[in-house]
Design an enzyme around this catalytic site. Structure first.
Site, short mmCIF file in Angstrom:
data_model
loop_
_atom_site.label_atom_id
_atom_site.label_comp_id
_atom_site.label_asym_id
_atom_site.label_seq_id
_atom_site.Cartn_x
_atom_site.Cartn_y
_atom_site.Cartn_z
N GLU A 1 33.07 38.90 42.96
CA GLU A 1 34.19 38.36 43.75
C GLU A 1 33.68 37.61 44.99
OE1 GLU A 1 37.96 40.40 43.82
OE2 GLU A 1 37.15 42.00 42.59
N ASP B 1 47.68 41.21 41.45
CA ASP B 1 46.32 41.59 41.80
C ASP B 1 46.35 42.25 43.18
OD1 ASP B 1 43.60 42.03 41.74
OD2 ASP B 1 43.05 39.96 41.30
C1 BGC Z 1 40.23 41.84 41.18
C2 BGC Z 1 40.77 42.24 39.84
C3 BGC Z 1 40.67 43.74 39.65
C4 BGC Z 1 41.36 44.44 40.81
C5 BGC Z 1 41.37 45.94 40.69
C6 BGC Z 1 40.77 42.70 42.31
O1 BGC Z 1 40.06 42.46 43.48
O2 BGC Z 1 40.53 40.49 41.41
O3 BGC Z 1 40.06 41.57 38.82
O4 BGC Z 1 41.22 44.11 38.42
O5 BGC Z 1 40.70 44.07 42.00
O6 BGC Z 1 40.12 46.48 40.81
#
Ligand code: BGC
Length: 713
Positions: free
Chosen positions: A484, A293
């Protein structure tokens, strides 16, 4: 014919993809290989400050990425969603640069199309996963997968960081709504259906994209409910509850897996050899690749402090089984990994394995044969059928939690619509919509109605501007858009101002219908008692306004069911499969609304639950049947849910476990017989030795309020 000739004839034909992968790998330098393992964000190859509709690539930066660092992948959007045309420009420019390189290995572009192609302008915006789960209808998830794939590929992008197969059992977690809820079976069925829709039989087909299962594993279980904080999980719970949905999506064909950004019991996801290599790659036989990630390899050093240096962090992650690093804002991973191989701390065999996995997916995604966006798909980007499918999903996602008889509303009634989400499109869509946080209200297309607009239109009613003038009040409450870590909260209760609002509205004496637009179950407190009806909309997407109004005015009979347990108290988290210890005389489980719950405008009556036998052999099965009748006056859809309780087992058993479900349409007066088959494998659990096992004994089967018992021999 000799035995040896026969054996030779039966040897499997060489796999053409593997042959191409090996031939290419043989031509690659170490630098080429490490480059393939590197993924950077589009910002790294873009002109500074040029975001959203002003976005421009920077040709020098792009050249650097492709020719010098040989990057395997580029991801994301910087700022705001692009138009289809701009995506084509971006993807074509990248491929132009690739064609000037020695090996011409196509870049695999990635986007988070999590509820439709949400980073392309004017894409269909589906209900978010928690709402999709509330439909209990895998066919809708499959269709959402198909349409998301179509519009993502039409944008020129072959790879999607979705589905989230994290289980939704921590309601405070700000990514709760990205999950398919609390139950492993429901999540597995929906996630697998979505992957099938996204990929079809072949994710290299022109209208398909490759899925990425995330965030493997246990990311959704932060002890304190905040994003990217530690989870504490034992092996048994991990095996029994957490891993099955990821495994289901991998078995459905998802060729890539993204790693948990957090940690489990002190082991960061990106350093977890056991999960990434032993379980995923060895036990499950996963042949695709694992991507980190965002920036998470660096964080093994900077945040988690399991690696003393950034280089050690790279070594640790790659040796744990990470194949590609979402670095993504620089090239540090490339330099550090090269250094690791040169000093022998990462063997070339591990690099070859990672690159083989990446190339395999690139071949299967059709990138070597068709590396450029398809103008033909672009022309068919927007189709009426896509919007109809979205509307259908939004309708089925709505859960009627309470109804004192005020709903459905008669058309033409005077309605006072109020509350912070009454006129918000962003609240209905939330994060990953046009922007990361999804909170830029002005960027939402206005052709899809807000809840207030749809009430006026569908109810054929004038909206009045005071409760005194109204027949009924609709209060649209909940949360603003978030995603998030910015969505962390300190308190799961609804905003106190909203709770007071409903108290004041109730004091007017007019019936209050509360509509909840939110990403997690905010504790209702007095809102429940003060509302004559409660419609839970969660995050229903672009068609949410219309679907809500249709339910309020009875054009649609609600058929959503809770995919999670709605907590009554802030300290009262529980799940439907709670342990006996959690529900004692002095300390009973107190959920506001149970998992699987949802009202309708008609009535369903269950009768004659029957088993084909009252014993099950170790290799046998039992058929469970039940009659379901629509005894009301309206057509509807009922979700028939089969639960099993193991009466005694060596590990204290859950109260009950969902083992099968089916959503069925029923006309007024119609009866259907619904049958399910139970096998010993449905009765297994993870035992004392942390392995799946089946234990003979007595089991209770429940459908609605009917129950029967049988014995496993
Ligand atoms: C998230 C992921 C996402 C990635 C790319 C990260 O901050 O946890 O779910 O796929 O960003 O955008």
């Amino acid at each position: 014919m000799s035995f040896f000739r026969l054996a030779a004839q039966r040897a499997p034909a060489p796999d053409p993809v593997e042959a191409r992968v090996n031939a290419l790998l043989a031509r690659m330098s170490l630098e080429d290989k490490v480059g393939q393992m590197t993924e950077v964000a589009i910002d790294v190859v873009s002109a500074g400050n040029a975001t959203g509709l002003n976005h421009r690539l920077d040709p020098d930066k792009l050249r650097n990425a492709i020719q010098k660092y040989r990057v395997g992948s580029i991801l994301n959007v910087n700022g705001e969603a692009y138009t289809v045309d701009h995506w084509h420009e971006v993807l074509n420019a990248i491929q132009d640069e690739v064609e000037k390189s020695k090996l011409k290995i196509p870049v695999i572009y990635e986007i988070d199309s999590i509820h439709g192609a949400n980073y392309t302008r004017n894409a269909v915006l589906f209900p978010q996963s928690i709402s999709m789960a509330a439909t209990w209808n895998p066919a809708l998830a499959r269709r959402a997968g198909e349409i998301s794939a179509f519009q993502t590929r039409a944008s020129g992008i072959p790879w999607n960081y979705f589905p989230v197969m994290d289980i939704g059992r921590q309601p405070a977690w700000p990514r709760f709504w990205e999950t398919f809820g609390e139950d492993p079976l429901l999540a597995s069925r929906l996630g697998a259906a979505y992957v099938e829709g996204l990929q079809g039989q072949d994710y290299g087909a022109p209208e398909k994209v490759a899925a990425c299962v995330k965030h493997y594993a246990g990311y959704s279980m932060p002890f304190n409910g905040k994003d990217r904080t530690p989870a504490i999980l034992d092996e048994r719970t991990l095996r029994q509850v957490i891993l099955p949905p990821y495994e289901a999506a991998v078995r459905a064909g998802a060729p890539t897996v993204m790693v948990n950004s957090g940690e489990i019991s002190g082991v960061p996801g990106h350093a977890n050899y056991r999960l990434l290599t032993e379980i995923l790659k060895q036990e499950w036989g996963f042949k695709g690749f694992v991507v980190s990630d965002w920036e998470d390899i660096k964080r093994l050093h900077t945040r988690d402090r399991v690696a003393a240096t950034p280089k050690e962090a790279v070594r640790m992650a790659v040796m744990a089984g990470v194949d590609m690093s979402m670095v993504p804002m620089d090239y540090s991973f490339y330099d550090l990994l090269l250094a690791c191989v040169k000093d022998g701390s990462v063997p070339v065999s591990r690099i070859d394995d990672a690159v083989r996995r990446i190339l395999r997916v690139k071949y299967k995604a059709g990138l070597f044969d068709r590396p450029r966006p398809d103008a033909g798909l672009k022309a068919r980007f927007d189709q009426p059928a896509f919007h109809e499918a979205n509307l259908e999903a939004a309708r089925e996602s709505l859960v009627l939690l309470k109804n004192d008889g005020v709903l459905p509303l008669a058309k033409g009634r005077k309605v006072f619509v109020t509350g912070p989400n009454a006129n918000s499109r962003s609240a209905m869509n939330s994060g990953w919509t046009i922007t990361w946080q999804g909170d830029q209200e002005h960027l939402y297309p206005r052709d899809k109605a807000t809840i207030a607009e749809a009430i006026a239109r569908i109810g054929g009613t004038a909206l009045v501007n005071s409760p005194a003038a109204a027949d009924v009040i609709v209060a649209v409450l909940g949360e603003k858009a978030y995603c998030e870590t910015p969505g962390n909260i300190e308190d799961l209760a609804l905003d106190p101002a909203q709770i007071r609002l409903v108290e004041d509205l109730k004091a007017t004496g007019k019936p209050v219908v509360t509509v909840l637009v939110q990403g997690r179950p905010r504790v209702l407190q007095t809102v429940k008692a003060n509302s004559a009806a409660i419609l839970l909309a969660m995050l229903p997407g672009a068609e949410g306004g219309r679907a809500v109004a249709e339910v309020l005015f009875g054009e649609v009979n609600p058929s959503g069911r809770l995919p999670f347990t709605y907590p009554r108290n802030v300290n009262g988290y529980t799940t439907y499969d709670y342990k006996p210890l959690e529900n004692t005389h002095d300390n009973p489980v107190a959920a506001e609304y149970p998992f699987g719950f949802g009202l309708s405008y008609t009535k369903y009556e269950y009768s004659d639950l029957r088993l084909s036998a009252d014993t099950m052999a170790r290799n046998g099965s039992i058929t469970v049947s039940v009659n379901v009748k629509n005894t009301g006056a309206r057509a509807g859809k009922e979700v028939v849910q089969l639960y099993v309780s193991d009466l005694y087992r060596e590990i204290s058993p859950p109260n009950k476990e969902l083992k099968a479900f089916e959503k069925i349409p029923l006309q007024p007066g119609e009866t259907r017989v619904v049958s399910f088959t139970l096998k010993p494998s449905d009765l297994q659990f993870v035992g004392l030795n942390n392995k799946w096992k089946v234990e003979p004994g007595d089991f209770k089967v429940r459908v609605a309020d009917l129950e029967k018992q049988f014995t496993l021999k």
